[in-house]
Design an enzyme around this catalytic site. Sequence first.
Site, PDB file in Angstrom:
ATOM      1  N   CYS A 129     -69.403 -87.236 -27.869  1.00 44.74           N
ATOM      2  CA  CYS A 129     -69.356 -87.026 -29.318  1.00 44.74           C
ATOM      3  C   CYS A 129     -68.623 -88.136 -30.053  1.00 44.74           C
ATOM      4  O   CYS A 129     -68.622 -88.158 -31.281  1.00 44.74           O
ATOM      5  CB  CYS A 129     -68.770 -85.655 -29.661  1.00 44.74           C
ATOM      6  N   HIS A 186     -71.862 -80.813 -36.763  1.00 44.10           N
ATOM      7  CA  HIS A 186     -71.476 -81.791 -35.743  1.00 44.10           C
ATOM      8  C   HIS A 186     -72.700 -82.207 -34.930  1.00 44.10           C
ATOM      9  O   HIS A 186     -72.929 -81.707 -33.836  1.00 44.10           O
ATOM     10  CB  HIS A 186     -70.408 -81.159 -34.846  1.00 44.10           C
TER      11      HIS A 186
END
Length: 382
Positions: free
Chosen positions: A86, A338
């Site tokens: 991420c 996200h």
Amino acid sequence: MKQPVIIAAKRIAFGKYGGRLKHLEPESLLEPLFNHFTDQYPKVMSLLDDVILGNTVGNGGNLARKSLLEAGLDFKIPGITIDRQCGSGLEAVIQACRMVQSGAGTIYIAGGVESTSRAPWKIKRPQSVYESEFPQFFERAPFAREGEDPSMIEAAENVAKKYHISRNEQDDFAYRSHQLASKNMNNGNISQEILPFKVKGECFNQDESIKPQLTLKTLGRLKPLLNEGTVTVGNSCMKNDGAVLLIVMEENRARQLGFTEGIKFVNSATVGVQPQYLGVGPVPAVNQLLARERLTINDINAVELNEAFSSQVIASQQQLNIPLNKLNCWGGAIATGHPYGASGAALVTRLFYMKHQFRTVATMGIGGGIGNAALFERWYGN
């Protein structure tokens, strides 16, 4: 060293997993952004040295290269895809800036893309070609060695327990994120970041995950994801689809091409932490970054810290002594979403549009136990 500056940044609105963008492959999420930059900055796009994109759960096969070709860019532009989980989007921006610093090139596109809705299924390969058992699907990629590789939810609970972050604190922070995101979407701050585009004939220009009507009472009703835990779907981010692109350029080249405003890259840091507590990766990363520049947190005007889970943001904030009024002031990923490989680039894009903040930091905790952070300053080229 050469001075890198970011002179343009845009993202699409982020879609929910299985939401309005569920039918679009990653290349299609990027295409409107490439087209926008080509329309707005044709000279710049004709001079690109490379395209550097973060991606985490895609099909592989160098998505950056395939995406730029799908968008009709010159085949001479190579393209490279980065996977730091991420942190990939932020890493892509950092790498583009480092390339400019080193003199390897003068103009780059950096960013990231993720379609969690279109992520391919992954199956464990049998040990024997004659194996007759049903195939075993991977729920997720492994981030660390066996026994030290918690799920994201387990890692968030680990952080909550270690740093004594209560359920109420986590819910309060999630509520704050949605309230700030809703406010700053309505007042036009977040809208600056977003490039509207047509999805099945309708304009898509707002993040799907923001819940302006969310209440603390609603958050309090949600069951913990683990027995006797404190982490819920309400105080965690969602899975999302999205894409972000930025133009990174050498300072003098930017002036030559007529650009007079943006943000300049100062430095970055990437640090490993225990995988069981991956969410506090921003703590050593930001501390190392500030030490390199002989700064303190009081010298920073705004911090964008990725909101994977309330627990890890609160713990990182407390350990770094970040004043709350400097942290994620327009809301964060708990509200806006996200899309893994794009999120870090989205943090930098937000800082790009915070035009009244001089010195800013983007930082993330990363699967496997990593933190990365980057420091920027407002730049005026005239």
